[in-house]
Design an enzyme around this catalytic site. Structure first.
Site, PDB file in Angstrom:
ATOM      1  N   ASP A 214      22.743   4.899  25.914  1.00  7.81           N
ATOM      2  CA  ASP A 214      21.366   5.020  26.399  1.00  7.81           C
ATOM      3  C   ASP A 214      20.478   3.863  25.948  1.00  7.81           C
ATOM      4  OD1 ASP A 214      21.419   5.731  23.734  1.00  7.81           O
ATOM      5  OD2 ASP A 214      20.831   7.807  24.048  1.00  7.81           O
TER       6      ASP A 214
ATOM      7  N   ASN B 189      17.667  18.901  18.957  1.00  5.00           N
ATOM      8  CA  ASN B 189      17.568  19.895  20.034  1.00  5.00           C
ATOM      9  C   ASN B 189      18.891  20.019  20.813  1.00  5.00           C
ATOM     10  OD1 ASN B 189      17.640  17.526  21.421  1.00  5.00           O
ATOM     11  ND2 ASN B 189      15.675  17.768  22.459  1.00  5.00           N
TER      12      ASN B 189
ATOM     13  N   HIS C 131      20.619  17.423  22.057  1.00  8.09           N
ATOM     14  CA  HIS C 131      20.855  16.382  23.070  1.00  8.09           C
ATOM     15  C   HIS C 131      22.015  15.471  22.676  1.00  8.09           C
ATOM     16  CE1 HIS C 131      17.709  13.372  21.234  1.00  8.09           C
ATOM     17  NE2 HIS C 131      18.915  12.912  20.973  1.00  8.09           N
TER      18      HIS C 131
ATOM     19  N   GLU D 181      18.613  15.557  27.558  1.00  7.47           N
ATOM     20  CA  GLU D 181      17.767  16.554  26.913  1.00  7.47           C
ATOM     21  C   GLU D 181      18.053  17.950  27.468  1.00  7.47           C
ATOM     22  OE1 GLU D 181      16.311  15.635  24.398  1.00  7.47           O
ATOM     23  OE2 GLU D 181      14.761  14.111  24.654  1.00  7.47           O
TER      24      GLU D 181
HETATM   25  C1  GLP Z   1      18.830   9.351  19.516  1.00  5.15           C
HETATM   26  C2  GLP Z   1      20.007   8.907  20.377  1.00  5.15           C
HETATM   27  C3  GLP Z   1      21.170   9.875  20.298  1.00  5.15           C
HETATM   28  C4  GLP Z   1      21.440  10.249  18.849  1.00  5.15           C
HETATM   29  C5  GLP Z   1      20.216  10.908  18.264  1.00  5.15           C
HETATM   30  C6  GLP Z   1      20.406  11.424  16.849  1.00  5.15           C
HETATM   31  O1  GLP Z   1      17.983  10.226  20.157  1.00  5.15           O
HETATM   32  N1  GLP Z   1      19.647   8.750  21.742  1.00  5.15           N
HETATM   33  O2  GLP Z   1      22.321   9.291  20.887  1.00  5.15           O
HETATM   34  O3  GLP Z   1      22.545  11.101  18.762  1.00  5.15           O
HETATM   35  O4  GLP Z   1      19.189   9.913  18.267  1.00  5.15           O
HETATM   36  O5  GLP Z   1      20.009  10.483  15.921  1.00  5.15           O
HETATM   37  P1  GLP Z   1      20.304  10.530  14.384  1.00  5.15           P
HETATM   38  O6  GLP Z   1      21.749  10.177  14.234  1.00  5.15           O
HETATM   39  O7  GLP Z   1      19.408   9.480  13.810  1.00  5.15           O
HETATM   40  O8  GLP Z   1      20.000  11.893  13.905  1.00  5.15           O
END
Ligand code: GLP
Length: 236
Positions: free
Chosen positions: A67, A136, A138, A143
Site C-alpha cells: 500500500d 482494527n 486491517h 479497512e
Molecule cells: C499500517 C500499514 C499496515 C500495517 C499496519 C500496522 O496501517 N498499512 O500494512 O500492518 O500499519 O502497523 P504496525 O506494525 O506499526 O502496528
C-alpha cells in the site's frame, strides 16, 4: 495454519526472516509481498544482516508492497516508498527496478490501481506475502467494511487507523485520508502468507482474526481460509 508464539520481538523478527530467507533460497527470483509499519522493521534488519553476512542474495528478488498513502511522494519521509528504501532496499543487493510500491501521486488513482494489478499479474503473482495487522484488523490498508475487496483500490482510512498511524507524523492533520492498497483477493492469491503481530495491543485483534468469525468487519479474518498461513505473535 501454523501459529508460532514467541516471547520477544527479536525472536519474532528472526523467525520471520528465516521463513523469507528460506523462500528466496528455494526460489531466487521470488516475488515477495512486503509490508510497512513498525512490526516488520526487525525482520528487515535480520534480512539486511543475512545479506551482510553473505547468507542472502536479493539480486533476482522482486517485491510488491501492499500500500501507499495518497498524496505523499517518494521523497516524503512518511511515504511507504521512502520507508522501504530506508529500512530495506538501500541496504541489500536488490535491483530497485524490481521493487514496486503503488504511486500515491498518480494523477489518475483508478488508473494507478489497474496498473498495479497488472504489475502483480505480470510478475506471476506473489509467492510469499508478509503482513502486519492494524488495531482494527486491517491488512494492507483494507479497512473494516461490508465486503471483502478483490484487486487494488483506493480506500478512505478509518479514523482508528489515522489515529494509530499519527505517531509517525507531526500531527493527526498531516495523516492522509486516502490510500491505495492491494485488495484482499490479491493477498489471498499469494502462495504463502506470513502474518506478524507483536505486543499486548495486538493480542485481542489477532485472536479475533484467527479464531473468530470470518467477516469483512475484521478484514484479517479471511486469512483463516488460506491454505498456507503462518502467524508469528510475540508477547513483548
Ligand atoms: C499500517 C500499514 C499496515 C500495517 C499496519 C500496522 O496501517 N498499512 O500494512 O500492518 O500499519 O502497523 P504496525 O506494525 O506499526 O502496528
Amino acid at each position: 495454519m501454523e501459529f508460532i508464539k514467541v516471547k520477544t520481538y527479536a525472536e519474532l523478527s528472526k523467525r520471520a526472516a528465516d521463513i523469507i530467507l528460506g523462500q528466496i533460497r528455494r526460489k531466487p527470483d521470488s516475488v515477495l509481498g512486503l509490508a510497512t509499519g513498525s512490526t516488520p522493521i526487525g525482520t528487515y534488519e535480520e534480512l539486511i544482516r543475512a545479506y551482510d553476512d553473505g547468507r542472502a542474495d536479493f539480486s533476482k528478488v522482486r517485491t510488491v508492497n501492499l500500500d501507499e498513502y495518497c498524496g505523499l511522494s517518494e521523497k516524503d519521509e512518511q511515504s511507504y516508498r521512502c520507508f522501504m528504501n530506508t529500512y530495506l532496499f538501500d541496504h541489500i543487493n536488490i535491483d530497485k527496478a524490481n521493487t514496486n510500491v503503488p504511486n500515491g501521486m498518480a494523477a489518475d488513482p483508478e488508473e494507478e490501481c489497474r496498473r498495479y494489478d497488472a504489475v502483480i499479474s505480470s510478475a506471476g503473482g506473489i509467492d510469499l506475502q508478509l503482513l502486519g495487522i492494524g488495531v482494527n484488523g486491517h491488512i494492507g490498508f483494507n479497512e473494516p467494511s461490508d465486503k471483502f475487496t478483490e484487486g487494488t483500490h483506493i480506500v478512505t482510512l478509518d479514523e482508528r487507523t489515522r489515529n494509530s498511524n499519527s505517531r509517525f507524523f507531526k500531527s493527526l492533520d498531516e495523516v492522509p485520508r486516502k490510500a491505495v492498497t492491494v485488495g484482499i483477493g490479491t493477498i489471498m492469491s499469494s502462495g504463502k502468507i506470513l502474518l506478524l503481530a507483536n505486543g499486548e495491543s495486538k493480542k485481542a485483534i489477532v485472536e479475533k482474526a484467527i479464531y473468530g468469525e470470518i467477516t469483512p468487519r475484521v478484514p484479517a479474518s479471511i486469512l483463516q481460509k488460506h491454505g498456507d498461513l503462518t502467524v508469528i505473535f510475540s508477547e513483548e
